[in-house]
Design an enzyme around this catalytic site. Structure first.
Site, PDB file in Angstrom:
ATOM      1  N   ARG A  52       0.802  -1.327   0.214  1.00  0.00           N
ATOM      2  CA  ARG A  52      -0.147   0.324  -0.398  1.00  0.00           C
ATOM      3  C   ARG A  52       0.674   1.452  -0.317  1.00  0.00           C
ATOM      4  O   ARG A  52       0.956   1.963  -1.091  1.00  0.00           O
ATOM      5  CB  ARG A  52      -1.115  -0.083   0.962  1.00  0.00           C
ATOM      6  CG  ARG A  52      -1.829  -1.652   1.092  1.00  0.00           C
ATOM      7  CD  ARG A  52      -2.793  -1.513   1.892  1.00  0.00           C
ATOM      8  NE  ARG A  52      -3.726  -1.742   2.504  1.00  0.00           N
ATOM      9  CZ  ARG A  52      -4.535  -3.016   3.306  1.00  0.00           C
ATOM     10  NH1 ARG A  52      -4.349  -2.422   4.508  1.00  0.00           N
ATOM     11  NH2 ARG A  52      -5.178  -3.345   3.350  1.00  0.00           N
ATOM     12  N   ARG A 107      10.830 -10.222   0.378  1.00  0.00           N
ATOM     13  CA  ARG A 107      11.903 -11.306   0.369  1.00  0.00           C
ATOM     14  C   ARG A 107      11.947 -11.832   2.473  1.00  0.00           C
ATOM     15  O   ARG A 107      12.607 -12.769   2.199  1.00  0.00           O
ATOM     16  CB  ARG A 107      13.050 -11.166   0.170  1.00  0.00           C
ATOM     17  CG  ARG A 107      14.097 -10.959  -0.952  1.00  0.00           C
ATOM     18  CD  ARG A 107      13.538 -12.754  -1.589  1.00  0.00           C
ATOM     19  NE  ARG A 107      13.374 -14.236  -1.338  1.00  0.00           N
ATOM     20  CZ  ARG A 107      12.880 -14.847  -1.055  1.00  0.00           C
ATOM     21  NH1 ARG A 107      11.799 -14.735  -2.485  1.00  0.00           N
ATOM     22  NH2 ARG A 107      12.833 -16.208  -0.997  1.00  0.00           N
ATOM     23  N   GLU A 111       9.393 -20.057   4.464  1.00  0.00           N
ATOM     24  CA  GLU A 111      10.314 -20.698   3.780  1.00  0.00           C
ATOM     25  C   GLU A 111      10.821 -21.738   5.306  1.00  0.00           C
ATOM     26  O   GLU A 111      10.720 -23.101   4.803  1.00  0.00           O
ATOM     27  CB  GLU A 111      11.229 -20.843   3.147  1.00  0.00           C
ATOM     28  CG  GLU A 111      10.854 -19.959   1.507  1.00  0.00           C
ATOM     29  CD  GLU A 111      11.943 -19.180   0.917  1.00  0.00           C
ATOM     30  OE1 GLU A 111      12.904 -19.222   1.342  1.00  0.00           O
ATOM     31  OE2 GLU A 111      11.708 -19.012  -0.017  1.00  0.00           O
ATOM     32  N   ARG A 159      20.450  -8.113   7.757  1.00  0.00           N
ATOM     33  CA  ARG A 159      19.467  -9.744   8.118  1.00  0.00           C
ATOM     34  C   ARG A 159      20.793 -10.527   8.995  1.00  0.00           C
ATOM     35  O   ARG A 159      19.755 -11.372   8.885  1.00  0.00           O
ATOM     36  CB  ARG A 159      18.900 -10.066   7.301  1.00  0.00           C
ATOM     37  CG  ARG A 159      20.131 -11.204   6.012  1.00  0.00           C
ATOM     38  CD  ARG A 159      19.535 -11.213   4.421  1.00  0.00           C
ATOM     39  NE  ARG A 159      20.292 -11.335   3.943  1.00  0.00           N
ATOM     40  CZ  ARG A 159      21.674 -11.062   3.249  1.00  0.00           C
ATOM     41  NH1 ARG A 159      21.626  -9.915   3.315  1.00  0.00           N
ATOM     42  NH2 ARG A 159      21.964 -12.193   2.248  1.00  0.00           N
TER      43      ARG A 159
END
Length: 118
Positions: free
Chosen positions: A16, A36, A43, A89
């Site tokens: 949005r 991602r 996953e 990350r």
């Protein structure tokens, strides 16, 4: 499940914010990182649940629960870090991978103890 719902909601908010309609998965870099991060967490979730279940049944519920909570916290930090910058990350990714290996070890020890030492 709450973590997966939170991650999915963050993707919806990013869609949005940057006006990216499904099924598009490219656009603003912040959206792409958020998308991602959500996909990566989704996953690994079946692997995590499977290991958590086996380790909890065959090893020890308390130790397994503590590892599970640490894993969920590290995945939350992974998601938050990845949404800001790809380098953010890495530390949580390594922590969550280490915890999955630990859960695998606990599951194997529990299974071996259960089936080899009656």
């Amino acid at each position: 499940v709450l973590f997966l719902a939170y991650f999915a909601m963050q993707v919806i908010y990013a869609r949005r914010k940057y006006k990216i309609s499904p099924p598009e998965t490219t656009g603003h870099p912040e959206f792409e990182r958020t998308f991602r991060a959500q996909a990566n967490c989704s996953e690994y979730f079946p692997i995590f649940i499977s290991l958590l279940w086996v380790a909890g049944i065959f090893f020890h519920q308390g130790v397994t629960a503590a590892c599970g909570l640490l894993y969920l916290y590290s995945r939350l930090k992974y998601f938050q870090g990845y949404a800001v910058a790809a380098q953010g990350r890495l530390a949580p990714l390594y922590a969550s991978a280490w915890l999955l290996w630990l859960l695998l070890g606990l599951a194997l020890v529990g299974l071996l103890a259960h089936f080899l030492w009656p």
